[in-house]
Write a protein that holds these residues in place. Sequence first.
Motif, PDB file in Angstrom:
ATOM      1  N   MET A   1      -0.021 -24.573  -0.889  1.00 45.91           N
ATOM      2  CA  MET A   1      -0.038 -23.106  -0.700  1.00 45.91           C
ATOM      3  C   MET A   1      -1.108 -22.528  -0.025  1.00 45.91           C
ATOM      4  N   THR A   2      -1.152 -21.437   0.598  1.00 40.11           N
ATOM      5  CA  THR A   2      -2.247 -21.056   1.053  1.00 40.11           C
ATOM      6  C   THR A   2      -2.989 -20.023  -0.110  1.00 40.11           C
ATOM      7  N   ASP A   3      -4.351 -20.068  -0.210  1.00 33.08           N
ATOM      8  CA  ASP A   3      -4.950 -19.451  -0.985  1.00 33.08           C
ATOM      9  C   ASP A   3      -4.776 -17.793  -0.596  1.00 33.08           C
ATOM     10  N   LEU A   4      -4.765 -17.054  -1.539  1.00 37.10           N
ATOM     11  CA  LEU A   4      -4.734 -15.499  -1.288  1.00 37.10           C
ATOM     12  C   LEU A   4      -5.778 -14.737  -1.883  1.00 37.10           C
ATOM     13  N   PRO A   5      -6.132 -13.793  -1.441  1.00 36.98           N
ATOM     14  CA  PRO A   5      -7.299 -13.006  -2.209  1.00 36.98           C
ATOM     15  C   PRO A   5      -6.679 -12.455  -3.673  1.00 36.98           C
ATOM     16  N   ALA A   6      -7.630 -12.086  -4.705  1.00 40.41           N
ATOM     17  CA  ALA A   6      -7.231 -11.860  -5.940  1.00 40.41           C
ATOM     18  C   ALA A   6      -6.288 -10.871  -6.046  1.00 40.41           C
ATOM     19  N   THR A   7      -6.449  -9.630  -5.290  1.00 41.26           N
ATOM     20  CA  THR A   7      -5.396  -8.641  -5.392  1.00 41.26           C
ATOM     21  C   THR A   7      -4.095  -8.864  -4.935  1.00 41.26           C
ATOM     22  N   HIS A   8      -3.938  -9.814  -3.998  1.00 38.43           N
ATOM     23  CA  HIS A   8      -2.871 -10.437  -3.731  1.00 38.43           C
ATOM     24  C   HIS A   8      -2.026 -11.373  -4.612  1.00 38.43           C
ATOM     25  N   GLU A   9      -2.807 -12.067  -5.098  1.00 40.48           N
ATOM     26  CA  GLU A   9      -2.363 -13.014  -6.130  1.00 40.48           C
ATOM     27  C   GLU A   9      -1.671 -12.303  -7.216  1.00 40.48           C
ATOM     28  N   GLU A  10      -2.281 -11.077  -7.628  1.00 44.63           N
ATOM     29  CA  GLU A  10      -1.769 -10.480  -8.716  1.00 44.63           C
ATOM     30  C   GLU A  10      -0.324  -9.779  -8.478  1.00 44.63           C
ATOM     31  N   LEU A  11      -0.084  -9.525  -7.184  1.00 44.54           N
ATOM     32  CA  LEU A  11       1.206  -9.009  -6.962  1.00 44.54           C
ATOM     33  C   LEU A  11       2.178 -10.451  -6.854  1.00 44.54           C
ATOM     34  N   LEU A  12       1.758 -11.566  -6.146  1.00 37.10           N
ATOM     35  CA  LEU A  12       2.528 -12.678  -6.194  1.00 37.10           C
ATOM     36  C   LEU A  12       2.610 -13.032  -7.482  1.00 37.10           C
ATOM     37  N   ALA A  13       1.928 -13.109  -8.408  1.00 33.24           N
ATOM     38  CA  ALA A  13       2.210 -13.425 -10.046  1.00 33.24           C
ATOM     39  C   ALA A  13       3.569 -12.653 -10.713  1.00 33.24           C
ATOM     40  N   ARG A  14       3.624 -11.530 -10.037  1.00 30.30           N
ATOM     41  CA  ARG A  14       4.602 -10.923 -10.750  1.00 30.30           C
ATOM     42  C   ARG A  14       6.181 -11.482 -10.478  1.00 30.30           C
ATOM     43  N   ILE A  15       6.165 -12.444  -9.728  1.00 33.43           N
ATOM     44  CA  ILE A  15       7.588 -13.146  -9.355  1.00 33.43           C
ATOM     45  C   ILE A  15       7.293 -14.570  -9.778  1.00 33.43           C
ATOM     46  N   PRO A  16       8.173 -14.973 -10.945  1.00 30.65           N
ATOM     47  CA  PRO A  16       7.874 -16.292 -11.303  1.00 30.65           C
ATOM     48  C   PRO A  16       8.546 -17.506 -10.354  1.00 30.65           C
ATOM     49  N   ILE A  17       7.690 -18.625 -10.515  1.00 26.69           N
ATOM     50  CA  ILE A  17       8.190 -19.662  -9.811  1.00 26.69           C
ATOM     51  C   ILE A  17       9.546 -20.119 -10.310  1.00 26.69           C
ATOM     52  N   PRO A  18      10.605 -20.298  -9.656  1.00 26.32           N
ATOM     53  CA  PRO A  18      11.843 -21.010 -10.515  1.00 26.32           C
ATOM     54  C   PRO A  18      11.729 -22.403 -10.979  1.00 26.32           C
ATOM     55  N   ASP A  19      12.389 -22.662 -11.771  1.00 30.76           N
ATOM     56  CA  ASP A  19      12.416 -23.882 -12.556  1.00 30.76           C
ATOM     57  C   ASP A  19      12.753 -24.925 -11.472  1.00 30.76           C
ATOM     58  N   ALA A 220       3.046   8.956  -0.650  1.00 31.28           N
ATOM     59  CA  ALA A 220       2.720   7.514  -0.261  1.00 31.28           C
ATOM     60  C   ALA A 220       2.099   7.552   1.272  1.00 31.28           C
ATOM     61  N   PRO A 221       0.782   7.293   1.323  1.00 28.89           N
ATOM     62  CA  PRO A 221       0.168   6.956   2.880  1.00 28.89           C
ATOM     63  C   PRO A 221       0.989   5.900   3.363  1.00 28.89           C
ATOM     64  N   HIS A 222       0.278   6.011   4.795  1.00 23.97           N
ATOM     65  CA  HIS A 222       0.664   4.770   5.631  1.00 23.97           C
ATOM     66  C   HIS A 222      -0.034   3.624   4.938  1.00 23.97           C
ATOM     67  N   ALA A 223       0.915   2.357   5.241  1.00 22.85           N
ATOM     68  CA  ALA A 223       0.444   1.087   4.490  1.00 22.85           C
ATOM     69  C   ALA A 223       0.462   1.125   3.175  1.00 22.85           C
ATOM     70  N   PHE A 224       1.115   1.743   2.445  1.00 20.69           N
ATOM     71  CA  PHE A 224       1.237   1.934   1.018  1.00 20.69           C
ATOM     72  C   PHE A 224       1.474   0.485   0.350  1.00 20.69           C
ATOM     73  N   THR A 225       2.029  -0.286   1.126  1.00 22.46           N
ATOM     74  CA  THR A 225       2.385  -1.727   0.422  1.00 22.46           C
ATOM     75  C   THR A 225       1.168  -2.672   0.395  1.00 22.46           C
ATOM     76  N   VAL A 226       0.143  -2.341   1.144  1.00 23.31           N
ATOM     77  CA  VAL A 226      -0.993  -3.350   1.336  1.00 23.31           C
ATOM     78  C   VAL A 226      -1.973  -3.256   0.307  1.00 23.31           C
ATOM     79  N   PRO A 227      -2.227  -4.139  -0.297  1.00 22.18           N
ATOM     80  CA  PRO A 227      -3.380  -4.017  -1.566  1.00 22.18           C
ATOM     81  C   PRO A 227      -4.663  -3.768  -0.811  1.00 22.18           C
ATOM     82  N   GLY A 228      -5.126  -2.647  -1.644  1.00 24.05           N
ATOM     83  CA  GLY A 228      -6.354  -1.853  -1.020  1.00 24.05           C
ATOM     84  C   GLY A 228      -6.352  -0.468  -1.546  1.00 24.05           C
ATOM     85  N   ASP A 229      -7.197   0.277  -0.771  1.00 21.00           N
ATOM     86  CA  ASP A 229      -7.346   1.582  -0.931  1.00 21.00           C
ATOM     87  C   ASP A 229      -6.209   2.415  -0.775  1.00 21.00           C
ATOM     88  N   ARG A 230      -5.026   2.084   0.205  1.00 20.42           N
ATOM     89  CA  ARG A 230      -3.924   2.802   0.406  1.00 20.42           C
ATOM     90  C   ARG A 230      -2.856   2.332  -0.543  1.00 20.42           C
TER      91      ARG A 230
END
Length: 252
Positions: A1-19, A220-230
């Motif tokens: 799997m591709t390594d993601l920035p820490a901010t993105h990993e936090e979002l990914l971790a909210r979805i558990p990996i199925p057994d 919600a501003p433009h790009a409200f789903t993108v981890p970062g300032d917005r």
Amino acid sequence: MTDLPATHEELLARIPIPDGARLEASPITYGHDGTELEGYVAHDAAADEPLPGILIVPDWLGVGPNAELRAQMLARLGYVAFVADVYGAGVRPTSDEAPSVVGAFYRDLGLMRARVQAAYETLAELPQVDDSRIVVIGYCFGGTAALEFARTGADIRGVVSFHGRLLTHDPSDAAAIRGKVLILNGGADPSAPDSDVSAFQDELRSVPSIDWQVNTYSGAPHAFTVPGDRFRPVADARSWRAQLDFFDEVLA
């Protein structure tokens, strides 16, 4: 799997990996009209039957962490997620470079649509994909591109735009849209002002057979789903949930 920035990993971790899942993600090379393209696919390699496909058209930065995050999230939920490369292999603009790169596609909507078509065909041909159940989604520029692709008459179940520009056409080609439409916009997004939203809805209203929805998220501003300032976590969570409910409906 591709390594993601820490901010993105936090979002990914909210979805558990199925057994029992065996998640895989990797680049995939394909082409369009002599141009080499390099997308990204994520899926559960342990699945014993073809899965619904989600084509993700990325924001104006192209294939990268923002779209790869969403692909990995969707793979954990049982979809084959394919990130389209609209620009070309190796063309990964910075924020400063992106306006000029993306501008070429806004000036040539036919090319924009064709590049999404090439990605769609690549996704549909993957052996792990149920090609009768495909949805196209997009973020920012990708949301616009996803909607443009739907206007080609593509045989898709649905299309979702996250904070994309809403372009109208005269003469209208909205009658070609075959899939259901979900628009997810920020209430404080200058890229999708109320006048554009209203004009877009009027065009869809002119074709009563189109099943469409528009959700607007306050503040919600433009790009409200993108981890970062917005990034706006509430609008991101609500729009993500709306998308999954939409998938449950159109992919059933």
